[in-house]
Design a protein around this motif. Structure first.
Motif, PDB file in Angstrom:
ATOM      1  N   GLU A   2      -9.830   0.764   2.532  1.00  0.00           N
ATOM      2  CA  GLU A   2      -9.427   0.242   3.062  1.00  0.00           C
ATOM      3  C   GLU A   2      -9.825   0.697   4.865  1.00  0.00           C
ATOM      4  O   GLU A   2      -9.744   2.013   4.553  1.00  0.00           O
ATOM      5  CB  GLU A   2      -7.775   0.925   3.368  1.00  0.00           C
ATOM      6  CG  GLU A   2      -6.765   0.563   4.136  1.00  0.00           C
ATOM      7  CD  GLU A   2      -5.659   1.163   4.250  1.00  0.00           C
ATOM      8  OE1 GLU A   2      -5.524   1.992   3.063  1.00  0.00           O
ATOM      9  OE2 GLU A   2      -4.115   0.541   4.850  1.00  0.00           O
ATOM     10  N   LYS A  38       1.037  -0.892  -0.598  1.00  0.00           N
ATOM     11  CA  LYS A  38       0.023  -0.121   0.139  1.00  0.00           C
ATOM     12  C   LYS A  38       0.973   1.241  -0.181  1.00  0.00           C
ATOM     13  O   LYS A  38       1.855   1.159   0.890  1.00  0.00           O
ATOM     14  CB  LYS A  38      -0.939   0.332   1.247  1.00  0.00           C
ATOM     15  CG  LYS A  38      -0.290  -0.082   2.702  1.00  0.00           C
ATOM     16  CD  LYS A  38      -1.020   0.561   3.794  1.00  0.00           C
ATOM     17  CE  LYS A  38      -1.586   1.579   4.168  1.00  0.00           C
ATOM     18  NZ  LYS A  38      -2.235   1.617   4.808  1.00  0.00           N
ATOM     19  N   GLU A  74     -11.259   4.762   4.385  1.00  0.00           N
ATOM     20  CA  GLU A  74     -11.036   4.791   2.984  1.00  0.00           C
ATOM     21  C   GLU A  74     -11.413   4.210   1.542  1.00  0.00           C
ATOM     22  O   GLU A  74     -10.842   3.468   1.390  1.00  0.00           O
ATOM     23  CB  GLU A  74      -9.752   5.603   3.009  1.00  0.00           C
ATOM     24  CG  GLU A  74      -8.605   4.908   3.340  1.00  0.00           C
ATOM     25  CD  GLU A  74      -7.039   5.677   3.558  1.00  0.00           C
ATOM     26  OE1 GLU A  74      -7.656   6.527   4.607  1.00  0.00           O
ATOM     27  OE2 GLU A  74      -6.512   4.707   3.791  1.00  0.00           O
ATOM     28  N   GLY A  96      -5.783   6.701  -0.018  1.00  0.00           N
ATOM     29  CA  GLY A  96      -7.104   7.264   0.121  1.00  0.00           C
ATOM     30  C   GLY A  96      -6.868   8.700  -0.823  1.00  0.00           C
ATOM     31  O   GLY A  96      -6.442   9.414  -1.381  1.00  0.00           O
ATOM     32  N   GLU A 142      -9.901   3.201  -2.344  1.00  0.00           N
ATOM     33  CA  GLU A 142      -9.421   3.324  -2.816  1.00  0.00           C
ATOM     34  C   GLU A 142      -9.228   2.508  -4.146  1.00  0.00           C
ATOM     35  O   GLU A 142      -9.874   1.687  -4.643  1.00  0.00           O
ATOM     36  CB  GLU A 142      -8.056   2.418  -1.970  1.00  0.00           C
ATOM     37  CG  GLU A 142      -7.494   2.704  -0.616  1.00  0.00           C
ATOM     38  CD  GLU A 142      -6.321   3.052  -0.107  1.00  0.00           C
ATOM     39  OE1 GLU A 142      -5.045   2.910  -1.047  1.00  0.00           O
ATOM     40  OE2 GLU A 142      -6.019   3.543   0.609  1.00  0.00           O
TER      41      GLU A 142
END
Ligand code: OOG
Ligand code: MG
Length: 262
Positions: free
Chosen positions: A140, A62, A107, A234, A109
């Motif tokens: 996420e 990530k 968030e 995000g 993504e």
């Protein structure tokens, strides 16, 4: 490196215990103000090593703090990178138990899955698009182990960039089928829209976040292996959730994913 191996191992154990026991802590730079970037990533690596030793598998990578909304929300200016393991994954439409978490936020993504390995330095949007098999939507769930989500960059890197849970799904598409910059993103909580954005919110183009990750790993003589799923960060501010909440995300042309918090 400013910290010795024993201190790094101790901090990794501390942060991972906070994660596993859903306890918060003060940011670790309070006690280790001289900690540097290599120390921070070494602590994160040690957390990964602990998980792998217990049988976990890497499920993805990530990038975080890649949009201005996120940077502003957290008061920082540089992207950070972390890992996802299989135990963080939640099935599409599945449940996240808030009792296992401290103060979760969600968030939206844009996620990339690679068909070819990427090795920096020198990666850019073009090389990332050439190496991408498909993109797909993901939510996420972040859960900083730091009290009230108050941290600085080195502390959040050591804490594996607040990684906690994730779901991916929807309708995967090749990058040629979408305009990653104008890709519309709508996230709802309990049927109300809580975030609206477009792909360009992530570093101007979400593939730039993947390029940065590849270049970051290249400095450490590592690569992003073929087949890796990468969450590019995000698109909008993260939104707090509690038990009873239902969160759904739709991304233009990529379908949607959802999660329930119980
Ligand atoms: C750090 C993690 C940020 C993102 O997508 O920006 C992140 C945090 O905000 O706690 O995952
Ligand atoms: Mg994120």
């Amino acid at each position: 490196m400013a910290l010795n191996a024993t201190t790094i191992a101790g901090l990794a154990e501390h942060l991972e215990s906070c994660e596993l026991q859903a306890r918060d802590t003060l940011k670790i730079t309070d006690e280790h103000p001289d900690m540097d970037w290599d120390d921070a990533y070494a602590i994160q690596d040690e957390i990964l090593r602990r998980k792998l030793a217990r049988g976990a598998k890497v499920a993805g990578l990530k990038a975080g703090l890649t949009s201005h909304a996120k940077m502003k929300q957290m008061g920082v200016e540089t992207p950070v990178f972390g890992f996802l393991v299989d135990g963080f994954g939640v099935p599409e439409g599945g449940e996240v138990k808030v009792g296992e978490l401290i103060h979760p936020k969600v968030e939206p993504e844009i996620c990339f899955v690679l068909k070819k390995a990427l090795r920096g330095p020198g990666c850019h949007i073009g090389t990332v698009l050439a190496a991408t098999d498909f993109v797909l939507p993901g939510i996420e769930v972040i859960d900083s182990r730091y009290r009230d989500f108050k941290f600085d960059l080195k502390s959040v890197v050591a804490d594996n960039t607040s990684a906690s849970r994730f779901v991916v799904g929807g309708q995967a598409q090749p990058v040629s089928a979408v305009d990653l910059r104008t890709l519309g993103v709508v996230m709802e909580k309990n049927g109300e829209i809580v975030s609206i954005g477009a792909g360009a919110a992530v570093l101007g183009h979400p593939a730039a976040a993947v390029a940065m990750l590849a270049n970051h790993l290249g400095q450490r003589d590592r690569e992003i292996p073929a087949g890796t799923m990468i969450m590019s960060g995000g698109v909008t501010e993260a939104v707090a959730v509690q038990a009873g909440d239902h969160v759904s995300l739709r991304i233009q042309g990529l379908g949607g994913v959802s999660l329930r918090f119980v």
